[in-house]
Each structure stands twice: as structure tokens, then as C-alpha cells.
Write a protein that holds these residues in place. Sequence first.
Motif, PDB file in Angstrom:
ATOM      1  N   GLN A  27       0.838  -1.188   0.000  1.00 24.35           N
ATOM      2  CA  GLN A  27       0.000   0.000   0.000  1.00 24.35           C
ATOM      3  C   GLN A  27       0.880   1.246   0.000  1.00 24.35           C
ATOM      4  OE1 GLN A  27      -2.378  -0.865   3.553  1.00 24.35           O
ATOM      5  NE2 GLN A  27      -4.177  -0.953   2.205  1.00 24.35           N
ATOM      6  N   VAL A  28       0.455   2.246  -0.735  1.00 26.16           N
ATOM      7  CA  VAL A  28       1.157   3.516  -0.768  1.00 26.16           C
ATOM      8  C   VAL A  28       0.770   4.316   0.461  1.00 26.16           C
ATOM      9  CG1 VAL A  28       1.454   5.678  -2.008  1.00 26.16           C
ATOM     10  CG2 VAL A  28       1.278   3.526  -3.269  1.00 26.16           C
ATOM     11  N   GLN A  29       1.769   4.787   1.171  1.00 25.40           N
ATOM     12  CA  GLN A  29       1.532   5.620   2.339  1.00 25.40           C
ATOM     13  C   GLN A  29       2.478   6.814   2.332  1.00 25.40           C
ATOM     14  OE1 GLN A  29       0.715   3.858   6.254  1.00 25.40           O
ATOM     15  NE2 GLN A  29       1.093   1.856   5.312  1.00 25.40           N
ATOM     16  N   LEU A  30       1.960   7.940   2.752  1.00 27.77           N
ATOM     17  CA  LEU A  30       2.749   9.138   2.941  1.00 27.77           C
ATOM     18  C   LEU A  30       2.435   9.674   4.330  1.00 27.77           C
ATOM     19  CD1 LEU A  30       1.484   9.192  -0.211  1.00 27.77           C
ATOM     20  CD2 LEU A  30       3.062  11.128  -0.350  1.00 27.77           C
ATOM     21  N   VAL A  31       3.467   9.935   5.098  1.00 29.15           N
ATOM     22  CA  VAL A  31       3.299  10.382   6.470  1.00 29.15           C
ATOM     23  C   VAL A  31       4.098  11.652   6.679  1.00 29.15           C
ATOM     24  CG1 VAL A  31       3.543   9.811   8.900  1.00 29.15           C
ATOM     25  CG2 VAL A  31       2.933   8.026   7.260  1.00 29.15           C
ATOM     26  N   GLU A  32       3.394  12.734   6.972  1.00 32.28           N
ATOM     27  CA  GLU A  32       4.038  14.004   7.254  1.00 32.28           C
ATOM     28  C   GLU A  32       4.390  14.099   8.736  1.00 32.28           C
ATOM     29  OE1 GLU A  32       0.629  14.907   4.256  1.00 32.28           O
ATOM     30  OE2 GLU A  32       0.952  13.669   6.041  1.00 32.28           O
ATOM     31  N   SER A  33       5.460  14.803   9.017  1.00 36.15           N
ATOM     32  CA  SER A  33       5.842  15.082  10.387  1.00 36.15           C
ATOM     33  C   SER A  33       6.643  16.375  10.415  1.00 36.15           C
ATOM     34  CB  SER A  33       6.647  13.930  10.991  1.00 36.15           C
ATOM     35  OG  SER A  33       7.855  13.717  10.277  1.00 36.15           O
ATOM     36  N   GLY A  34       6.855  16.891  11.603  1.00 38.15           N
ATOM     37  CA  GLY A  34       7.687  18.064  11.775  1.00 38.15           C
ATOM     38  C   GLY A  34       6.944  19.355  12.031  1.00 38.15           C
ATOM     39  N   GLY A  35       5.631  19.321  11.989  1.00 36.38           N
ATOM     40  CA  GLY A  35       4.872  20.520  12.270  1.00 36.38           C
ATOM     41  C   GLY A  35       4.912  20.883  13.739  1.00 36.38           C
ATOM     42  N   GLY A  36       4.386  22.043  14.038  1.00 36.49           N
ATOM     43  CA  GLY A  36       4.360  22.503  15.408  1.00 36.49           C
ATOM     44  C   GLY A  36       4.064  23.972  15.490  1.00 36.49           C
ATOM     45  N   LEU A  37       4.282  24.514  16.669  1.00 33.97           N
ATOM     46  CA  LEU A  37       4.068  25.931  16.938  1.00 33.97           C
ATOM     47  C   LEU A  37       5.400  26.655  16.900  1.00 33.97           C
ATOM     48  CD1 LEU A  37       2.280  28.311  17.894  1.00 33.97           C
ATOM     49  CD2 LEU A  37       2.733  27.537  20.238  1.00 33.97           C
ATOM     50  N   VAL A  38       5.453  27.730  16.138  1.00 30.10           N
ATOM     51  CA  VAL A  38       6.682  28.500  16.007  1.00 30.10           C
ATOM     52  C   VAL A  38       6.329  29.979  15.943  1.00 30.10           C
ATOM     53  CG1 VAL A  38       6.695  28.357  13.485  1.00 30.10           C
ATOM     54  CG2 VAL A  38       8.847  28.694  14.726  1.00 30.10           C
ATOM     55  N   GLN A  39       7.219  30.816  16.436  1.00 29.30           N
ATOM     56  CA  GLN A  39       7.009  32.255  16.376  1.00 29.30           C
ATOM     57  C   GLN A  39       7.320  32.800  14.987  1.00 29.30           C
ATOM     58  OE1 GLN A  39       9.424  33.833  19.603  1.00 29.30           O
ATOM     59  NE2 GLN A  39       7.653  33.795  20.973  1.00 29.30           N
ATOM     60  N   PRO A  40       6.720  33.925  14.627  1.00 23.17           N
ATOM     61  CA  PRO A  40       7.066  34.540  13.348  1.00 23.17           C
ATOM     62  C   PRO A  40       8.570  34.730  13.212  1.00 23.17           C
ATOM     63  CG  PRO A  40       5.163  35.625  14.283  1.00 23.17           C
ATOM     64  CD  PRO A  40       5.675  34.675  15.338  1.00 23.17           C
ATOM     65  N   GLY A  41       9.070  34.432  12.029  1.00 21.68           N
ATOM     66  CA  GLY A  41      10.495  34.492  11.779  1.00 21.68           C
ATOM     67  C   GLY A  41      11.227  33.203  12.062  1.00 21.68           C
ATOM     68  N   GLY A  42      10.557  32.258  12.680  1.00 21.83           N
ATOM     69  CA  GLY A  42      11.178  30.994  13.008  1.00 21.83           C
ATOM     70  C   GLY A  42      11.200  30.036  11.838  1.00 21.83           C
ATOM     71  N   SER A  43      11.688  28.830  12.113  1.00 18.82           N
ATOM     72  CA  SER A  43      11.865  27.822  11.074  1.00 18.82           C
ATOM     73  C   SER A  43      11.318  26.479  11.522  1.00 18.82           C
ATOM     74  CB  SER A  43      13.351  27.653  10.729  1.00 18.82           C
ATOM     75  OG  SER A  43      13.911  28.835  10.210  1.00 18.82           O
ATOM     76  N   LEU A  44      10.887  25.703  10.558  1.00 18.84           N
ATOM     77  CA  LEU A  44      10.494  24.321  10.752  1.00 18.84           C
ATOM     78  C   LEU A  44      10.922  23.524   9.536  1.00 18.84           C
ATOM     79  CD1 LEU A  44       6.822  24.596  12.102  1.00 18.84           C
ATOM     80  CD2 LEU A  44       8.799  23.774  13.395  1.00 18.84           C
ATOM     81  N   ARG A  45      11.182  22.251   9.744  1.00 24.14           N
ATOM     82  CA  ARG A  45      11.428  21.355   8.637  1.00 24.14           C
ATOM     83  C   ARG A  45      10.402  20.235   8.668  1.00 24.14           C
ATOM     84  NH1 ARG A  45      16.591  17.445   7.273  1.00 24.14           N
ATOM     85  NH2 ARG A  45      15.614  16.272   9.001  1.00 24.14           N
ATOM     86  N   LEU A  46       9.602  20.177   7.628  1.00 26.15           N
ATOM     87  CA  LEU A  46       8.626  19.121   7.492  1.00 26.15           C
ATOM     88  C   LEU A  46       9.224  17.951   6.727  1.00 26.15           C
ATOM     89  CD1 LEU A  46       5.424  21.154   6.528  1.00 26.15           C
ATOM     90  CD2 LEU A  46       6.384  20.684   8.800  1.00 26.15           C
ATOM     91  N   SER A  47       8.807  16.761   7.103  1.00 28.05           N
ATOM     92  CA  SER A  47       9.240  15.554   6.425  1.00 28.05           C
ATOM     93  C   SER A  47       8.035  14.811   5.879  1.00 28.05           C
ATOM     94  CB  SER A  47      10.002  14.627   7.378  1.00 28.05           C
ATOM     95  OG  SER A  47      11.171  15.236   7.870  1.00 28.05           O
ATOM     96  N   CYS A  48       8.210  14.214   4.735  1.00 30.13           N
ATOM     97  CA  CYS A  48       7.205  13.338   4.153  1.00 30.13           C
ATOM     98  C   CYS A  48       7.866  11.999   3.904  1.00 30.13           C
ATOM     99  CB  CYS A  48       6.645  13.927   2.860  1.00 30.13           C
ATOM    100  SG  CYS A  48       5.436  12.869   2.034  1.00 30.13           S
ATOM    101  N   ALA A  49       7.577  11.047   4.762  1.00 30.90           N
ATOM    102  CA  ALA A  49       8.113   9.700   4.624  1.00 30.90           C
ATOM    103  C   ALA A  49       7.152   8.867   3.799  1.00 30.90           C
ATOM    104  CB  ALA A  49       8.331   9.072   5.993  1.00 30.90           C
ATOM    105  N   THR A  50       7.676   8.232   2.777  1.00 27.94           N
ATOM    106  CA  THR A  50       6.834   7.452   1.879  1.00 27.94           C
ATOM    107  C   THR A  50       7.152   5.972   2.000  1.00 27.94           C
ATOM    108  OG1 THR A  50       8.308   7.521  -0.053  1.00 27.94           O
ATOM    109  CG2 THR A  50       6.821   9.391   0.285  1.00 27.94           C
ATOM    110  N   SER A  51       6.159   5.152   1.704  1.00 29.16           N
ATOM    111  CA  SER A  51       6.332   3.708   1.678  1.00 29.16           C
ATOM    112  C   SER A  51       5.400   3.122   0.638  1.00 29.16           C
ATOM    113  CB  SER A  51       6.068   3.091   3.053  1.00 29.16           C
ATOM    114  OG  SER A  51       4.733   3.316   3.465  1.00 29.16           O
ATOM    115  N   GLY A  52       5.686   1.908   0.246  1.00 24.61           N
ATOM    116  CA  GLY A  52       4.901   1.265  -0.790  1.00 24.61           C
ATOM    117  C   GLY A  52       5.374   1.576  -2.198  1.00 24.61           C
ATOM    118  N   PHE A  53       6.318   2.472  -2.327  1.00 26.03           N
ATOM    119  CA  PHE A  53       6.903   2.847  -3.598  1.00 26.03           C
ATOM    120  C   PHE A  53       8.197   3.587  -3.310  1.00 26.03           C
ATOM    121  CE2 PHE A  53       5.891   7.376  -3.483  1.00 26.03           C
ATOM    122  CZ  PHE A  53       4.877   7.400  -2.542  1.00 26.03           C
ATOM    123  N   THR A  54       8.924   3.888  -4.332  1.00 23.60           N
ATOM    124  CA  THR A  54      10.163   4.637  -4.193  1.00 23.60           C
ATOM    125  C   THR A  54      10.073   5.936  -4.978  1.00 23.60           C
ATOM    126  OG1 THR A  54      11.174   3.421  -6.032  1.00 23.60           O
ATOM    127  CG2 THR A  54      11.571   2.594  -3.808  1.00 23.60           C
TER     128      THR A  54
END
Length: 127
Positions: free
Chosen positions: A1-28
Amino acid sequence: QVQLVESGGGLVQPGGSLRLSCATSGFTLHYYGLGWFRQAPGRGREGVSCINVVDGSTYYADSVKGRFTISRDTANNTVYLQMNSLKPEDTAVYYCATRPILELPRLWSDNTKYDFWGQGTQVTVSS
């Protein structure tokens, strides 16, 4: 089965940074594009960025150019969205999704072209 899972979100102040990840499975990450979309309450799903995982070409919405960077790690079947200089208007649920390579880049932000979607991760930018 094809799956995509996002992570890395959260609460941040203006001007801040975040890195989101999308981990995939079931395909390359070999034969398609992967896009990041976001949806805020009362708004439609907006294309943020897309990467052609075959050649690495990237595309960005005007609202995030110069602030966000999309990248891929093909060995781990993961796509990232580095978000810098975050603004309150970036607040949304962020989704990753896959699409065929066809029609890139002309229709990269057309959400109807994407066939598999993750569950989303919340990004909140607030002081």
C-alpha cells in the motif's frame, strides 16, 4: 500500500523555522513528483512546492519563494520542506502528495493531479 506520512509541524514564532518531512512507503521516489500543499480554515488547498523526484527540479508558490526549500532523500524515500522566515499566514495543515511526472511543471500546483495524500501536519505561526 502507498503511504505518505508528514511530520515536523508545530508551533513557532514569526520568523522561526520548521522542517517538514514526508516519509513514503509502498513505492520509491523514482518516477513521480511530490508536492506540498497547505490548507487553512476556510481556504482551499494551496500548492506550496513540488519536486520532480527524477531530476530534482523544484517549483514554488510565489508566497514562499526565497523562504521555503523542498528537497528529497531518495535513499530514504523522504521529501523535506524547509520553512524559514515563517509568517502567521503560513499557518495551515500541510500535506504531502504524489503525482505523475506528466505535465510538470505547468500544472505542478493543481491538486487534482495528485493521487496519494498524507494525513497532514499542523503548522502554527504565532507570537
